[in-house]
Design a protein around this motif. Structure first.
Motif, mmCIF file in Angstrom:
data_model
loop_
_atom_site.group_PDB
_atom_site.id
_atom_site.type_symbol
_atom_site.label_atom_id
_atom_site.label_comp_id
_atom_site.label_asym_id
_atom_site.label_seq_id
_atom_site.Cartn_x
_atom_site.Cartn_y
_atom_site.Cartn_z
ATOM 1 N N ALA A 200 0.845 -1.194 0.000
ATOM 2 C CA ALA A 200 0.000 0.000 0.000
ATOM 3 C C ALA A 200 0.876 1.237 0.000
ATOM 4 O O ALA A 200 1.876 1.304 0.727
ATOM 5 C CB ALA A 200 -0.919 0.022 1.222
ATOM 6 N N ASN A 201 0.480 2.208 -0.803
ATOM 7 C CA ASN A 201 1.216 3.455 -0.973
ATOM 8 C C ASN A 201 0.324 4.595 -0.511
ATOM 9 O O ASN A 201 -0.723 4.866 -1.115
ATOM 10 C CB ASN A 201 1.588 3.621 -2.444
ATOM 11 C CG ASN A 201 2.351 4.900 -2.738
ATOM 12 O OD1 ASN A 201 2.342 5.842 -1.953
ATOM 13 N ND2 ASN A 201 2.998 4.951 -3.889
ATOM 14 N N LEU A 202 0.737 5.272 0.551
ATOM 15 C CA LEU A 202 -0.006 6.416 1.065
ATOM 16 C C LEU A 202 0.625 7.700 0.535
ATOM 17 O O LEU A 202 1.627 8.187 1.063
ATOM 18 C CB LEU A 202 -0.012 6.393 2.596
ATOM 19 C CG LEU A 202 -0.557 5.124 3.260
ATOM 20 C CD1 LEU A 202 -0.536 5.250 4.775
ATOM 21 C CD2 LEU A 202 -1.958 4.796 2.748
ATOM 22 N N ASP A 203 0.106 8.172 -0.565
ATOM 23 C CA ASP A 203 0.431 9.474 -1.138
ATOM 24 C C ASP A 203 1.903 9.631 -1.522
ATOM 25 O O ASP A 203 2.518 10.649 -1.233
ATOM 26 C CB ASP A 203 0.020 10.600 -0.180
ATOM 27 C CG ASP A 203 -0.255 11.889 -0.953
ATOM 28 O OD1 ASP A 203 -0.997 11.832 -1.933
ATOM 29 O OD2 ASP A 203 0.299 12.939 -0.578
ATOM 30 N N GLY A 204 2.424 8.644 -2.199
ATOM 31 C CA GLY A 204 3.788 8.743 -2.687
ATOM 32 C C GLY A 204 3.881 8.458 -4.170
ATOM 33 O O GLY A 204 3.245 7.529 -4.676
ATOM 34 N N ALA A 205 4.652 9.258 -4.900
ATOM 35 C CA ALA A 205 4.899 8.978 -6.308
ATOM 36 C C ALA A 205 5.634 7.646 -6.442
ATOM 37 O O ALA A 205 6.303 7.200 -5.511
ATOM 38 C CB ALA A 205 5.719 10.108 -6.931
ATOM 39 N N LEU A 206 5.513 7.025 -7.612
ATOM 40 C CA LEU A 206 6.207 5.772 -7.887
ATOM 41 C C LEU A 206 7.462 6.058 -8.706
ATOM 42 O O LEU A 206 7.474 6.964 -9.545
ATOM 43 C CB LEU A 206 5.288 4.811 -8.644
ATOM 44 C CG LEU A 206 4.013 4.395 -7.908
ATOM 45 C CD1 LEU A 206 3.118 3.568 -8.820
ATOM 46 C CD2 LEU A 206 4.345 3.611 -6.637
ATOM 47 N N PHE A 207 8.494 5.262 -8.483
ATOM 48 C CA PHE A 207 9.761 5.439 -9.175
ATOM 49 C C PHE A 207 10.297 4.093 -9.641
ATOM 50 O O PHE A 207 10.021 3.055 -9.034
ATOM 51 C CB PHE A 207 10.797 6.093 -8.245
ATOM 52 C CG PHE A 207 10.400 7.452 -7.751
ATOM 53 C CD1 PHE A 207 10.648 8.581 -8.515
ATOM 54 C CD2 PHE A 207 9.778 7.596 -6.521
ATOM 55 C CE1 PHE A 207 10.279 9.835 -8.061
ATOM 56 C CE2 PHE A 207 9.405 8.846 -6.060
ATOM 57 C CZ PHE A 207 9.662 9.976 -6.833
ATOM 58 N N GLY A 208 11.065 4.134 -10.700
ATOM 59 C CA GLY A 208 11.783 2.953 -11.129
ATOM 60 C C GLY A 208 10.987 2.040 -12.026
ATOM 61 O O GLY A 208 9.930 2.409 -12.570
ATOM 62 N N PRO A 209 11.463 0.800 -12.214
ATOM 63 C CA PRO A 209 10.849 -0.127 -13.172
ATOM 64 C C PRO A 209 9.383 -0.431 -12.926
ATOM 65 O O PRO A 209 8.648 -0.750 -13.863
ATOM 66 C CB PRO A 209 11.711 -1.395 -13.010
ATOM 67 C CG PRO A 209 13.017 -0.904 -12.495
ATOM 68 C CD PRO A 209 12.699 0.262 -11.620
ATOM 69 N N VAL A 210 8.927 -0.318 -11.663
ATOM 70 C CA VAL A 210 7.544 -0.677 -11.366
ATOM 71 C C VAL A 210 6.553 0.193 -12.141
ATOM 72 O O VAL A 210 5.432 -0.245 -12.441
ATOM 73 C CB VAL A 210 7.274 -0.581 -9.841
ATOM 74 C CG1 VAL A 210 7.301 0.867 -9.370
ATOM 75 C CG2 VAL A 210 5.953 -1.233 -9.477
ATOM 76 N N VAL A 211 6.948 1.416 -12.490
ATOM 77 C CA VAL A 211 6.041 2.314 -13.221
ATOM 78 C C VAL A 211 5.669 1.708 -14.571
ATOM 79 O O VAL A 211 4.514 1.796 -15.014
ATOM 80 C CB VAL A 211 6.685 3.697 -13.400
ATOM 81 C CG1 VAL A 211 5.788 4.599 -14.251
ATOM 82 C CG2 VAL A 211 6.950 4.340 -12.046
ATOM 83 N N ASP A 212 6.626 1.081 -15.248
ATOM 84 C CA ASP A 212 6.372 0.511 -16.571
ATOM 85 C C ASP A 212 6.052 -0.977 -16.532
ATOM 86 O O ASP A 212 5.272 -1.468 -17.350
ATOM 87 C CB ASP A 212 7.592 0.728 -17.477
ATOM 88 C CG ASP A 212 7.830 2.201 -17.760
ATOM 89 O OD1 ASP A 212 6.860 2.889 -18.142
ATOM 90 O OD2 ASP A 212 8.974 2.661 -17.582
ATOM 91 N N SER A 213 6.642 -1.693 -15.576
ATOM 92 C CA SER A 213 6.433 -3.144 -15.536
ATOM 93 C C SER A 213 5.265 -3.541 -14.667
ATOM 94 O O SER A 213 4.675 -4.611 -14.844
ATOM 95 C CB SER A 213 7.703 -3.845 -15.043
ATOM 96 O OG SER A 213 8.027 -3.438 -13.715
#
Length: 409
Positions: free
Chosen positions: A282-295
């Motif tokens: 779970a992500n509480l109000d944080g931008a995503l970074f790295g490979p997870v954004v595309d994969s």
């Protein structure tokens, strides 16, 4: 919502802290500025009471990863971390029992640093105690319990979301909060040594290499913490020291999930994408970074944000989240609403000389008790669903009971 920039750009919060400082240059004061500090006692902050029936125990552990130098301070030959385990305790360890102290929200030497540099200045507020008893015996009657990791925001610390952590524990979870050394504002190690923030300056771009390195470091920290927890379960000791009675017997390392605020939420997603054995995140109000954004991910993931426009990284990653997913937006909240500032700042506002408008800019206009209650309910329902396989109807869609929660996806 940008996980790294939000802490640095929290000008309002900095202003609140500055407003509380002694006004040496009275002629330069501007209309509407905070009044002069008054000779009155500091405000004693209080954490909201957990809603579950379990008493809470806690124990802090120092973990040393001898396989790597510290990535931020190369002079340190090993990577040191502090983690804190929060767990259901024997009922005899409830607050009414004398002899077992209530654990502080922050350890003494770390608190001195925090209150010199943070928003909750010494002399204006007294930091709270928690609802947990230090080193209380664990409640082993229900056997092993699901384990949830917590990762703090950039520049924050392992106590940042104690209101959420304690509530999960009161409903039967074990939560392990991680201090990411030199990324955290301050970390106290045994003996009173305090290590403070030591990362290089961050850029404003989402592809800033320092941010990418920070996420990678945190993912490695997370993997190491899980390995150490598994070792503790096998050996029932940590660093040669005995654990609180029964603690090793309640950790179910086959049911592990993770959540975090801001950069901590990005860490949860990146850790899952890199193969760290987490069932859900779970992500509480944080931008995503790295490979997870595309994969993307093939395991459940929850996104919960402040009341603002959608983050571009969430929109880009959304089609690649191929398991259970929700994108929730809590009306009337701001970035720091997902930390204990949500409950502390309203208590401290008058003493800090903050106006209602300033407060609303910092944590949003939603009533703080309501904001915390909704966060707790939705986060617990999410983990109940994916770690305990219990129905979670509030996650099915909008409801009249929680009109503030918008289902974006």
């Amino acid at each position: 919502m940008v996980s790294t920039g939000a802490v640095l750009a929290a000008g309002l919060a900095t202003g609140l802290a500055m407003a509380a400082a002694p006004a040496a240059a009275a002629p330069g004061r501007t209309p509407g500025a905070a009044p002069y500090p008054r000779p009155e006692p500091p405000v004693r902050l209080v954490l909201p009471r957990p809603t579950g029936h379990h008493a809470i125990g806690t124990a802090a552990l120092r973990l040393t990863d001898r396989s790597r130098r510290d990535p931020w301070v190369p002079a340190q030959p090993v990577r040191e971390l502090m983690v804190q385990l929060w767990y259901p305790a024997r009922s005899a360890a409830a607050p009414s029992r004398p002899g077992l102290p209530q654990a502080p929200w922050m350890t003494a030497e770390a608190a001195k640093v925090f209150q010199k540099t943070g928003y909750l200045l010494d002399g204006y507020v007294t930091l709270p105690v928690t609802h947990a008893r230090d080193s209380a015996a664990a409640d082993t009657r229900a056997g092993r319990r699901p384990v949830i990791l917590y990762s703090h925001g950039h520049g924050q610390h392992r106590a940042s979301s104690t209101s959420l952590v304690e509530d999960l524990v009161s409903h039967g979870y074990v939560v392990v909060t991680i201090d990411h050394t030199y990324d955290a504002g301050q970390v106290e190690f045994p003996g009173g040594r305090v290590e403070t923030y030591a990362m290089p300056p961050l850029g404003d771009e989402d592809d800033d290499p320092v941010v990418g390195k920070a996420v990678d470091v945190r993912v490695t920290d997370t993997r190491f913490v899980l390995e150490e927890l598994s070792r503790i379960v096998r050996s029932r000791r940590s660093g040669g020291r005995p654990l609180p009675h029964g603690l090793a017997d309640v950790l179910d390392m086959s049911r592990v999930a993770m959540f975090g605020h801001s950069l901590g939420g990005a860490t949860a997603a990146a850790a899952m994408a890199s193969g760290v054995p987490l069932r859900a995140g779970a992500n509480l109000d944080g931008a995503l970074f790295g490979p997870v954004v595309d994969s993307g991910l093939r395991r459940p993931f929850l996104l919960m944000s402040e009341d603002a426009d959608s983050n571009p990284s969430w929109a880009k990653a959304w089609p690649h989240l191929r398991d259970w997913r929700r994108n929730l937006r809590l009306t009337g909240t701001r970035h720091f609403s997902y930390t204990d500032y949500e409950t502390f700042m309203p208590q401290a506002a008058e003493r800090l000389g903050a106006t209602e408008e300033q407060l609303a800019e910092f944590i949003g206009p939603l009533d703080e008790a309501r904001a915390i209650d909704i966060q707790r309910r939705f986060l617990r329902a999410y983990f109940d669903l994916h770690l305990r396989h219990q129905p979670a109807r509030i996650l099915d869609g909008p409801s009249a009971h929680y009109p503030e929660m918008r289902f974006i996806g």
